[in-house]
Design a protein around this motif. Structure first.
Motif, PDB file in Angstrom:
ATOM      1  N   TYR A   1      36.643  40.060  45.896  1.00 16.10           N
ATOM      2  CA  TYR A   1      36.883  38.855  45.221  1.00 16.10           C
ATOM      3  C   TYR A   1      38.266  38.380  45.424  1.00 16.10           C
ATOM      4  O   TYR A   1      38.514  37.300  44.861  1.00 16.10           O
ATOM      5  CB  TYR A   1      36.615  39.048  43.699  1.00 16.10           C
ATOM      6  CG  TYR A   1      37.205  40.260  43.072  1.00 16.10           C
ATOM      7  CD1 TYR A   1      38.606  40.210  42.748  1.00 16.10           C
ATOM      8  CD2 TYR A   1      36.393  41.471  42.755  1.00 16.10           C
ATOM      9  CE1 TYR A   1      39.111  41.558  42.244  1.00 16.10           C
ATOM     10  CE2 TYR A   1      36.954  42.487  42.263  1.00 16.10           C
ATOM     11  CZ  TYR A   1      38.351  42.590  41.956  1.00 16.10           C
ATOM     12  OH  TYR A   1      39.111  43.748  41.411  1.00 16.10           O
ATOM     13  N   LEU A   2      39.112  39.256  46.091  1.00 19.51           N
ATOM     14  CA  LEU A   2      40.641  39.034  45.978  1.00 19.51           C
ATOM     15  C   LEU A   2      41.019  37.356  46.477  1.00 19.51           C
ATOM     16  O   LEU A   2      41.940  36.924  45.968  1.00 19.51           O
ATOM     17  CB  LEU A   2      41.436  39.977  46.923  1.00 19.51           C
ATOM     18  CG  LEU A   2      42.871  40.234  46.448  1.00 19.51           C
ATOM     19  CD1 LEU A   2      43.117  40.710  44.948  1.00 19.51           C
ATOM     20  CD2 LEU A   2      43.483  41.313  47.488  1.00 19.51           C
ATOM     21  N   ASN A   3      40.405  37.523  47.730  1.00 23.27           N
ATOM     22  CA  ASN A   3      40.896  36.126  48.164  1.00 23.27           C
ATOM     23  C   ASN A   3      40.246  34.711  47.310  1.00 23.27           C
ATOM     24  O   ASN A   3      41.100  34.022  47.323  1.00 23.27           O
ATOM     25  CB  ASN A   3      39.959  35.750  49.396  1.00 23.27           C
ATOM     26  CG  ASN A   3      38.681  36.008  49.589  1.00 23.27           C
ATOM     27  OD1 ASN A   3      38.145  36.856  48.847  1.00 23.27           O
ATOM     28  ND2 ASN A   3      38.071  35.167  50.457  1.00 23.27           N
TER      29      ASN A   3
ATOM     30  N   LYS B   1      41.875  33.706  29.650  1.00 23.72           N
ATOM     31  CA  LYS B   1      41.252  34.011  30.616  1.00 23.72           C
ATOM     32  C   LYS B   1      42.175  34.028  32.030  1.00 23.72           C
ATOM     33  O   LYS B   1      42.113  35.194  32.857  1.00 23.72           O
ATOM     34  CB  LYS B   1      39.924  33.168  30.959  1.00 23.72           C
ATOM     35  CG  LYS B   1      39.267  33.451  32.287  1.00 23.72           C
ATOM     36  CD  LYS B   1      38.094  32.603  32.749  1.00 23.72           C
ATOM     37  CE  LYS B   1      37.627  32.667  33.885  1.00 23.72           C
ATOM     38  NZ  LYS B   1      36.345  31.701  34.119  1.00 23.72           N
ATOM     39  N   ASP B   2      42.969  33.136  32.266  1.00 20.38           N
ATOM     40  CA  ASP B   2      43.928  33.267  33.364  1.00 20.38           C
ATOM     41  C   ASP B   2      44.788  34.325  33.389  1.00 20.38           C
ATOM     42  O   ASP B   2      45.056  34.848  34.376  1.00 20.38           O
ATOM     43  CB  ASP B   2      44.528  31.869  33.413  1.00 20.38           C
ATOM     44  CG  ASP B   2      43.887  30.538  33.974  1.00 20.38           C
ATOM     45  OD1 ASP B   2      42.537  30.825  34.368  1.00 20.38           O
ATOM     46  OD2 ASP B   2      44.255  29.607  33.968  1.00 20.38           O
ATOM     47  N   GLY B   3      45.481  34.668  32.181  1.00 19.11           N
ATOM     48  CA  GLY B   3      46.133  35.854  31.806  1.00 19.11           C
ATOM     49  C   GLY B   3      45.751  36.952  32.410  1.00 19.11           C
ATOM     50  O   GLY B   3      46.078  37.788  32.879  1.00 19.11           O
TER      51      GLY B   3
ATOM     52  N   GLY C   1      36.073  42.247  37.266  1.00 15.87           N
ATOM     53  CA  GLY C   1      36.314  42.769  38.686  1.00 15.87           C
ATOM     54  C   GLY C   1      34.659  42.817  39.169  1.00 15.87           C
ATOM     55  O   GLY C   1      34.341  42.436  40.297  1.00 15.87           O
ATOM     56  N   GLU C   2      34.000  43.639  38.556  1.00 19.40           N
ATOM     57  CA  GLU C   2      32.585  43.894  38.859  1.00 19.40           C
ATOM     58  C   GLU C   2      31.586  42.812  38.672  1.00 19.40           C
ATOM     59  O   GLU C   2      30.908  42.574  39.377  1.00 19.40           O
ATOM     60  CB  GLU C   2      31.893  44.952  37.784  1.00 19.40           C
ATOM     61  CG  GLU C   2      32.634  46.161  38.119  1.00 19.40           C
ATOM     62  CD  GLU C   2      32.304  47.561  37.005  1.00 19.40           C
ATOM     63  OE1 GLU C   2      31.343  46.994  35.866  1.00 19.40           O
ATOM     64  OE2 GLU C   2      32.328  48.655  37.092  1.00 19.40           O
ATOM     65  N   LEU C   3      31.872  41.705  37.665  1.00 16.57           N
ATOM     66  CA  LEU C   3      31.107  40.702  37.843  1.00 16.57           C
ATOM     67  C   LEU C   3      31.323  39.554  38.811  1.00 16.57           C
ATOM     68  O   LEU C   3      30.517  39.163  39.391  1.00 16.57           O
ATOM     69  CB  LEU C   3      31.552  39.716  36.428  1.00 16.57           C
ATOM     70  CG  LEU C   3      30.855  40.260  35.105  1.00 16.57           C
ATOM     71  CD1 LEU C   3      31.742  39.609  33.824  1.00 16.57           C
ATOM     72  CD2 LEU C   3      29.364  40.211  35.173  1.00 16.57           C
ATOM     73  N   MET C   4      32.711  39.591  39.476  1.00 13.02           N
ATOM     74  CA  MET C   4      32.968  38.646  40.613  1.00 13.02           C
ATOM     75  C   MET C   4      32.319  39.249  41.764  1.00 13.02           C
ATOM     76  O   MET C   4      31.913  38.605  42.679  1.00 13.02           O
ATOM     77  CB  MET C   4      34.535  38.502  40.526  1.00 13.02           C
ATOM     78  CG  MET C   4      35.026  37.839  39.437  1.00 13.02           C
ATOM     79  SD  MET C   4      36.857  37.315  39.723  1.00 13.02           S
ATOM     80  CE  MET C   4      37.580  38.757  39.155  1.00 13.02           C
TER      81      MET C   4
ATOM     82  N   SER D   1      31.644  35.359  43.234  1.00 13.46           N
ATOM     83  CA  SER D   1      32.248  34.190  42.571  1.00 13.46           C
ATOM     84  C   SER D   1      33.018  34.440  41.587  1.00 13.46           C
ATOM     85  O   SER D   1      33.230  35.603  40.918  1.00 13.46           O
ATOM     86  CB  SER D   1      31.136  33.309  42.050  1.00 13.46           C
ATOM     87  OG  SER D   1      31.580  32.132  41.343  1.00 13.46           O
ATOM     88  N   VAL D   2      34.129  33.581  41.292  1.00 20.11           N
ATOM     89  CA  VAL D   2      35.303  33.902  40.231  1.00 20.11           C
ATOM     90  C   VAL D   2      34.627  33.064  39.034  1.00 20.11           C
ATOM     91  O   VAL D   2      35.506  33.003  37.972  1.00 20.11           O
ATOM     92  CB  VAL D   2      36.710  33.579  40.709  1.00 20.11           C
ATOM     93  CG1 VAL D   2      37.284  34.295  41.890  1.00 20.11           C
ATOM     94  CG2 VAL D   2      36.870  31.881  41.233  1.00 20.11           C
ATOM     95  N   GLU D   3      33.489  32.387  39.269  1.00 21.91           N
ATOM     96  CA  GLU D   3      33.037  31.531  37.962  1.00 21.91           C
ATOM     97  C   GLU D   3      32.554  32.699  36.823  1.00 21.91           C
ATOM     98  O   GLU D   3      31.336  32.629  37.113  1.00 21.91           O
ATOM     99  CB  GLU D   3      32.452  30.684  38.488  1.00 21.91           C
ATOM    100  CG  GLU D   3      32.868  29.622  39.286  1.00 21.91           C
ATOM    101  CD  GLU D   3      34.178  28.825  38.646  1.00 21.91           C
ATOM    102  OE1 GLU D   3      33.943  28.470  37.452  1.00 21.91           O
ATOM    103  OE2 GLU D   3      35.085  28.411  39.296  1.00 21.91           O
TER     104      GLU D   3
END
Length: 225
Positions: free
Chosen positions: A112-114, A63-65, A29-32, A37-39
């Protein structure tokens, strides 16, 4: 309407809170937020959290999990209150105002939620998209259908298609954050602050209720005449 995921081994979520798993979620979460970005990579998350990247597979499958678990954690408060809100002795109009404020504030609390929702819904992982639909999109659509029907029954709301309503409300809430960079360049506006968030809640209330309220609900109280 709590979000309980039923993942396969490829996208599993820890059944209970675990300090290592929580470190990984916090780091993601902090990175995003930092990158807007979610990348982010597993290596990025591992470095940020101080946890071995191999433990992502142990706790989340992949990662997706991990990202699914993060979305569930961050959206759970608003999602678990949907049924509770419906049962409250409040008018449908008041319930709708509370819902609008809750959705926008959730997006604001987790910027980053959206992007995370878009990433999981429209990525190549069909299982992840199905899970997001089950614990986020589906429950929201159901809530809107039930609240709109209640409003029609009380005479507060006019007849509105729930799918079109969902698209209007969630799209409006989503774009404040998803398209903010574009608006900053085009209109010179700043980031989404608490003040901007409050102003947007009031704006969306007026826009949504302006098209939703029935003619009867718009009339001034007879007691005041």
């Amino acid at each position: 309407m709590a979000a309980h995921l039923n993942h396969s081994a490829a996208t599993k979520v820890p059944a209970a809170k675990n300090s290592t798993a929580e470190k990984l979620l916090v780091a993601a979460g902090e990175l995003m937020i930092e990158r807007n970005s979610v990348e982010i990579s597993l290596a990025d998350i591992a470095q940020k959290s101080g946890v071995n990247a191999a433990l992502v597979k142990y706790h989340f499958g992949n990662k997706d999990g991990l990202l699914l678990a993060l979305l569930e954690r961050d959206a759970s408060n608003e999602m678990t209150h949907l049924d509770f809100l419906l049962t409250q002795p409040l008018s449908p109009t008041t319930k709708m105002k509370l819902h609008i404020a809750g959705i926008i504030k959730a997006y604001h609390q987790f910027p980053y939620l959206n992007r995370l929702i878009h990433y999981l819904l429209h990525g190549s992982n069909r299982e992840a998209a199905d899970e997001v639909t089950k614990f986020f999109v589906g429950p929201l659509l159901d809530f809107h259908s039930r609240l709109l029907a209640e409003g029609v029954a009380t005479g507060d709301f006019r007849e509105v298609d729930p799918v079109l309503f969902y698209t209007t409300l969630i799209g409006a809430c989503d774009h404040l954050f998803f398209g903010r960079q574009t608006m900053m360049r085009a209109a010179g506006v700043g980031p989404v602050t608490e003040e901007v968030c409050r102003a947007y809640v009031a704006h969306i209330e007026k826009i949504v209720l302006g098209g939703l309220l029935s003619n009867r609900a718009r009339q001034p109280s007879a007691a005041g005449s």
